[in-house]
Enzyme design. Structure first.
Site, PDB file in Angstrom:
ATOM      1  N   GLU A 334       0.847  -1.192   0.000  1.00 37.29           N
ATOM      2  CA  GLU A 334       0.000   0.000   0.000  1.00 37.29           C
ATOM      3  C   GLU A 334       0.888   1.249   0.000  1.00 37.29           C
ATOM      4  OE1 GLU A 334      -3.479   1.946   2.855  1.00 37.29           O
ATOM      5  OE2 GLU A 334      -2.020   0.554   3.703  1.00 37.29           O
ATOM      6  N   HIS A 335       1.794   1.337   0.959  1.00 41.22           N
ATOM      7  CA  HIS A 335       2.737   2.453   1.065  1.00 41.22           C
ATOM      8  C   HIS A 335       4.156   1.921   0.858  1.00 41.22           C
ATOM      9  CE1 HIS A 335      -0.366   4.948   3.119  1.00 41.22           C
ATOM     10  NE2 HIS A 335      -0.649   3.829   3.780  1.00 41.22           N
TER      11      HIS A 335
END
Length: 443
Positions: A334-335
């Protein structure tokens, strides 16, 4: 305390062990799906009464059927309660997010001449309605409201509402309500979890049925979205938080460790790894983390320890940069944050990530709040196929075509050949000499 942090050497892992590192909380939703199905059925059959019951059972929220929708008085009270410093921060973040998404907006209509006399293009229009889900189980998140609602407003969605659980006092978080006002959203409903997804999928006496739901949530929210995907558009897959911090041998291990803490504190169901090709960087990170934990509150410290010492977090040492990159692309985080003296040198190699934050001055915290790009990102490997939330999630495109009389003959010839081959007589007839005859008679 150093021993509590999981430390792995990537090249020493078996194929199965490496594969297990890619798993997230929602990789197996079996338990959640069963529970969510029961909740969905109750909401479908009982409406507001089920929302009240589940609000009390799951959120310990004192709500009644007549108090599910936030009132004007509650908005006013919330605005008065938000400290000036937080007001300024919310307005700053809202502006950053709005500017980014305004730049992301496509032309409302475009047409180009593809061949002489052949014009093609698209026109964009907003979807009719959307619900923005703002979780509250592990804290209060006005940032999620801004990230989900600002692009909806920029896209021009006619009906935007917000779903968020009430607290034990029956009230919605003050900063979240203030953020809704700043964004321009006036419909906020006190419900969360699988029951909130069901409420906007079917509609209740108070909560409207909408076309789409967006925003991150617990595994129960993820499960409900899956179960109701044929009733409501579930939007970008967004489950529990996850991150990879990539630090090459030029990085400061203590600084990289500081950024590893960020997503690990979201909850015990989060995932967070630091991967590096440097033993020195890994050891510096190991030494630094316990000191950072001591500076966290008890709850966030507990979450971070659970993640970084459990099966979905820790520090990974890889033999070289290529191995680090391969793992990142397999994981599709996601990040992703890159710690390096030359972070842009690695950027071209990353193909799968929800967001990529470059350099030591761009921590994930900035991306989550004020940077501008959307922080509602695909999770559980969905970054291989999905994009961050953006204005396109609130728009639908319609193809447009226009052919002049001079260009028609060539297109008709090739269309007729293809239609005949595929056995579509009507298609072929529509571009046969009959059309020419009818047009001549009309003229």
């Amino acid at each position: 305390m150093v021993e509590e942090i999981r430390l792995l050497t990537l090249q020493n892992l078996s194929a199965d062990a490496r594969q297990k590192l890619l798993l997230r909380t929602e990789s197996d939703l079996g338990h959640y799906l069963n529970t969510a199905q029961t909740i969905i059925k109750a909401v479908q059959e009982e409406g507001d009464a089920a929302l009240v019951r589940f609000g009390r059972d799951f959120d310990k929220a004192a709500i009644e059927p007549g108090t599910i929708k936030v009132t004007e008085e509650e908005f006013a009270r919330a605005e008065a309660a938000v400290p000036a410093e937080l007001v300024e921060a919310i307005r700053f973040a809202t502006e950053s997010i709005r500017i980014f998404h305004q730049q992301q907006m496509p032309e409302r209509m475009r047409m180009e001449e593809m061949r002489p006399g052949v014009f093609c293009g698209e026109k964009y229009a907003p979807i009719p309605s959307v619900a923005c889900y703002v979780p509250r189980g592990k804290g209060s998140f006005p940032s999620v409201l801004m990230m989900t609602a600002v692009p909806a407003v920029v896209a021009g969605v006619p009906k935007v509402c917000v779903l968020t659980p009430a607290g034990p006092d029956g009230r919605v978080d003050d900063a979240t309500l203030f953020a809704a006002q700043e964004v321009g959203v006036s419909e906020v409903y006190k419900c969360g979890g699988a029951q909130a997804v069901a409420a906007v999928a079917y509609g209740t006496e108070t909560v409207p049925k909408v076309d789409k739901i967006v925003g991150p949530g617990s595994p129960w929210v993820v499960a409900a979205k899956q179960l109701l995907a044929d009733v409501i558009d579930p939007g970008t897959p967004a489950g529990p938080s996850e991150s990879i911090v990539f630090a090459d041998s030029s990085a400061d291990g203590a600084l990289a460790a500081l950024d590893l803490i960020i997503e690990s504190e979201h909850g015990p169901d989060s995932s967070a790894y630091l991967i590096t090709n440097s033993e020195q960087v890994a050891q510096a990170a190991l030494q630094a983390i316990p000191g950072y934990w001591e500076q966290l509150g008890e709850t966030r410290r507990s979450f971070s320890k659970t993640v970084l010492s459990g099966e979905r977090g820790g520090i990974i040492i890889a033999e070289d940069i290529r191995s680090c990159i391969d793992f990142i692309n397999d994981y599709a985080p996601e990040h992703l944050m890159i710690h390096s003296r030359e972070p842009f040198a690695h950027l071209g190699s990353i193909t799968n990530a929800g967001e990529i934050l470059l350099g030591e001055h761009t921590p994930i915290s900035l991306g989550n709040y004020v940077l501008g790009p959307n922080a509602v990102l695909p999770t559980s490997g969905a970054a291989k196929l999905h994009s961050p939330l953006g204005v396109y999630d609130y728009l639908k495109a319609t193809g447009i075509g226009y052919v002049t009389s001079n260009a028609y003959t060539t297109l008709a010839k090739h269309t007729h050949a293809l239609a005949v081959y595929e056995g579509f007589d009507g298609h072929a007839l529509a571009v046969s000499e009959l059309r020419d005859t009818l047009q001549q008679q009309k003229g």
